[in-house]
Scaffold this motif. Sequence first.
Motif, PDB file in Angstrom:
ATOM      1  N   GLY A 122       7.487   0.474   8.060  1.00 12.41           N
ATOM      2  CA  GLY A 122       7.701   1.816   7.540  1.00 12.41           C
ATOM      3  C   GLY A 122       9.148   2.033   7.156  1.00 12.41           C
ATOM      4  O   GLY A 122      10.073   1.450   7.733  1.00 12.41           O
ATOM      5  N   GLU A 132       0.855  -1.194   0.000  1.00 13.40           N
ATOM      6  CA  GLU A 132       0.000   0.000   0.000  1.00 13.40           C
ATOM      7  C   GLU A 132       0.888   1.240   0.000  1.00 13.40           C
ATOM      8  O   GLU A 132       2.087   1.164   0.292  1.00 13.40           O
ATOM      9  CB  GLU A 132      -0.896  -0.011   1.237  1.00 13.40           C
ATOM     10  CG  GLU A 132      -1.805  -1.234   1.352  1.00 13.40           C
ATOM     11  CD  GLU A 132      -2.882  -1.304   0.287  1.00 13.40           C
ATOM     12  OE1 GLU A 132      -3.086  -0.290  -0.430  1.00 13.40           O
ATOM     13  OE2 GLU A 132      -3.515  -2.369   0.151  1.00 13.40           O
ATOM     14  N   PRO A 133       0.322   2.397  -0.339  1.00 15.43           N
ATOM     15  CA  PRO A 133       1.140   3.620  -0.399  1.00 15.43           C
ATOM     16  C   PRO A 133       1.925   3.893   0.875  1.00 15.43           C
ATOM     17  O   PRO A 133       3.072   4.363   0.830  1.00 15.43           O
ATOM     18  CB  PRO A 133       0.108   4.716  -0.673  1.00 15.43           C
ATOM     19  CG  PRO A 133      -0.981   4.013  -1.423  1.00 15.43           C
ATOM     20  CD  PRO A 133      -1.055   2.645  -0.820  1.00 15.43           C
ATOM     21  N   GLU A 134       1.352   3.579   2.042  1.00  9.42           N
ATOM     22  CA  GLU A 134       2.037   3.860   3.300  1.00  9.42           C
ATOM     23  C   GLU A 134       3.263   2.975   3.516  1.00  9.42           C
ATOM     24  O   GLU A 134       4.078   3.248   4.406  1.00  9.42           O
ATOM     25  CB  GLU A 134       1.081   3.713   4.491  1.00  9.42           C
ATOM     26  CG  GLU A 134       0.483   2.338   4.663  1.00  9.42           C
ATOM     27  CD  GLU A 134      -0.896   2.194   4.053  1.00  9.42           C
ATOM     28  OE1 GLU A 134      -1.743   1.512   4.665  1.00  9.42           O
ATOM     29  OE2 GLU A 134      -1.126   2.774   2.968  1.00  9.42           O
ATOM     30  N   ASP A 135       3.423   1.926   2.710  1.00  7.74           N
ATOM     31  CA  ASP A 135       4.579   1.045   2.831  1.00  7.74           C
ATOM     32  C   ASP A 135       5.813   1.594   2.125  1.00  7.74           C
ATOM     33  O   ASP A 135       6.898   1.014   2.244  1.00  7.74           O
ATOM     34  CB  ASP A 135       4.257  -0.337   2.273  1.00  7.74           C
ATOM     35  CG  ASP A 135       3.070  -0.983   2.966  1.00  7.74           C
ATOM     36  OD1 ASP A 135       2.952  -0.823   4.198  1.00  7.74           O
ATOM     37  OD2 ASP A 135       2.260  -1.635   2.277  1.00  7.74           O
ATOM     38  N   ALA A 136       5.661   2.696   1.390  1.00 10.79           N
ATOM     39  CA  ALA A 136       6.790   3.339   0.703  1.00 10.79           C
ATOM     40  C   ALA A 136       7.561   2.356  -0.180  1.00 10.79           C
ATOM     41  O   ALA A 136       8.786   2.381  -0.232  1.00 10.79           O
ATOM     42  CB  ALA A 136       7.729   4.011   1.709  1.00 10.79           C
ATOM     43  N   ARG A 144       3.034  -4.596   8.374  1.00 11.74           N
ATOM     44  CA  ARG A 144       1.674  -4.048   8.468  1.00 11.74           C
ATOM     45  C   ARG A 144       0.628  -5.145   8.277  1.00 11.74           C
ATOM     46  O   ARG A 144      -0.328  -5.255   9.052  1.00 11.74           O
ATOM     47  CB  ARG A 144       1.490  -2.954   7.418  1.00 11.74           C
ATOM     48  CG  ARG A 144       0.070  -2.370   7.373  1.00 11.74           C
ATOM     49  CD  ARG A 144      -0.092  -1.362   6.260  1.00 11.74           C
ATOM     50  NE  ARG A 144       0.319  -1.905   4.966  1.00 11.74           N
ATOM     51  CZ  ARG A 144      -0.408  -2.769   4.247  1.00 11.74           C
ATOM     52  NH1 ARG A 144      -1.581  -3.205   4.706  1.00 11.74           N
ATOM     53  NH2 ARG A 144       0.029  -3.205   3.083  1.00 11.74           N
TER      54      ARG A 144
END
Length: 212
Positions: free
Chosen positions: A206, A72-76, A85
């Motif tokens: 992250g 997902e985008p938050e996983d960079a 996550r």
Amino acid sequence: MGRIEFTAEIAELLGKVRRRPTAGWPWRPGEQVPDGLPTKQSWGWLFAPDGRVLTLVNPRDGICSLPGGSLEPEDAADPAAALAREASEEAQAVIGRPYYLGYLYDRVGSANGGHECARVRMAAALRAVGPSEADPASGRHYRRLLVAPGLAVELLGWGAPGLRQARAAVAAAVHWLGVPAAANETIEELPVEGCTVFPGPVYPGGGRSPGR
């Protein structure tokens, strides 16, 4: 191999197991994902100190899986962050540093809108699990089992390619985590209230994973 031990409740659960058809994605052990091939998923072999791994069972449909899922985008764009996550969301699991094992080449791109992609596999210590909850993304409420890696392959229905992947995971876990090469054969369900499994430093997720 000795007698595999499990409770009557686990026997009832395993009697519902339904294996997905194998996808036939080629396994690329130890190879980095080539430039230009997008990584769309990250899944993990999460080890207890006795060499068993976390395997999830959906009691509604009997499907088994390893913890993991789509980036997902938050996983960079970091497979390790995605694994941390997803393991938390699906199994309320806390993991240690993930170690890269290789990737599966998805030539038909079922996880990428019909375009080829990579599905990464990693190994990590299963530090702890929290109280059992439904996955917020899917609503699935998984049962959390510790099983020997070879039995996990059987429950997953991955056949010989899955065994090769499991051997790579075990070799990494023996080297990096100090687990035994021959795992405990007992099938155990982790308590619904949660517990510590493998004490040690936690990978927070992250950013980029150490050494990658």
